[in-house]
Design an enzyme around this catalytic site. Structure first.
Site, short mmCIF file in Angstrom:
data_model
loop_
_atom_site.label_atom_id
_atom_site.label_comp_id
_atom_site.label_asym_id
_atom_site.label_seq_id
_atom_site.Cartn_x
_atom_site.Cartn_y
_atom_site.Cartn_z
N ASP A 1 0.83 -1.21 0.00
CA ASP A 1 0.00 0.00 0.00
C ASP A 1 0.86 1.26 0.00
O ASP A 1 2.03 1.22 0.40
CB ASP A 1 -0.89 0.04 1.25
CG ASP A 1 -1.91 -1.08 1.25
OD1 ASP A 1 -2.25 -1.58 0.16
OD2 ASP A 1 -2.36 -1.45 2.36
N1 URA Z 1 -1.42 -5.94 3.91
C1 URA Z 1 -1.90 -4.66 3.88
O1 URA Z 1 -2.93 -4.38 4.46
N2 URA Z 1 -1.20 -3.74 3.21
C2 URA Z 1 -0.03 -3.99 2.58
O2 URA Z 1 0.57 -3.10 2.01
C3 URA Z 1 0.45 -5.32 2.62
C4 URA Z 1 -0.27 -6.27 3.28
#
Ligand code: URA
Length: 245
Positions: A105
């Site tokens: 993310d």
């Molecule tokens: N899980 C999440 O919620 N975000 C990420 O970036 C990776 C795994």
């Protein structure tokens, strides 16, 4: 990219860096057909290298391990014009048409593998081959034993999947700030999986970092920088399968 000959040899597991220097000094190494005994010699990925008459396997693809900072998108482009992981690459790597193996993310930091080798991407993302990813989570609230148990046994996310952490351990419960530090290992990679899992047990994530991908960690890679995988690491990834200890 130019690298010192002894480093390239060591990366190919010929011997330790020191021993590779000796091998070069002994005149056992040829670059493009010429014996090289100069230790500082720099070579590139297009050079033909031989040790004792045996050709070094050339890496056809590019494999990068990045320590992604927060505030960067991990896709090729962003409709909002935000900075992407590609902006962090050297020009020659930008031209190599790399893409991330899985995503992190915008606000998640940590390890991101990038390659242009479709076979490796398939190998690592196929659900049949379990690849463990370890996340360091800071969540709001003093996480309960019950919540940890739920994360281990399985929680529903996104209305369709029940997912679990194959390993979950509390690192710290900070009473004054009402935050908890947890390490969770996942073998699947659903969208926003960690955040959804923690939200589902009532302890929303405030900071997320991926600290390990299979056997790879961020040692020696500062945030925002990356390194190239070594030949033996690529080979190991191709045969990798997570096993619960
Ligand atoms: N899980 C999440 O919620 N975000 C990420 O970036 C990776 C795994």
């Amino acid at each position: 990219m130019l690298e010192r000959l002894q480093k390239v040899l060591a990366n190919h597991q010929i011997a330790s860096r020191r021993k590779c220097e000796t091998i070069i000094l002994e005149g056992r190494v040829k670059v493009n057909g010429q014996v090289i005994t100069e230790l500082g010699t720099k070579v590139s990925s297009t050079d033909d290298i031989e040790v004792d008459g045996k050709k070094l396997f050339k890496q056809e693809y590019t494999y990068i391990l990045m320590n992604k900072p927060r505030g960067i998108i991990s896709s090729v482009s962003d409709e909002k014009g935000r900075k992407t992981v590609f902006d962090l690459l050297l020009k020659e790597d930008q031209e190599a048409r790399l893409y991330p193996v899985g995503r992190l993310d915008y606000d998640t930091a940590g390890l991101l593998l990038m390659t242009n080798d479709g076979a490796l991407t398939q190998r690592l993302t196929h659900p049949k081959h379990l690849v463990d990813k370890v996340y360091r989570v800071v969540c709001q609230g003093i996480i309960s034993r019950e919540a940890i148990k739920q994360l281990r046994t399985g929680v529903p996310i996104g209305g369709k999947h029940v997912v679990k952490g194959v390993q979950v351990r509390v690192l710290e419960r900070r009473i004054p700030t009402k935050t908890s530090y947890v390490e969770i290992t996942l073998v699947d990679g659903k969208y926003h999986q960690v955040k959804e899992m923690f939200a589902s047990v009532g302890f929303p994530v405030s900071k997320l970092t991926r600290i390990r991908y299979a056997f790879l960690d961020s040692e020696g890679i500062q945030r925002g920088l990356y390194r190239y995988l070594k030949v033996h690491e690529v080979k190991k990834l191709f045969g990798y399968q997570f096993k619960l200890k």
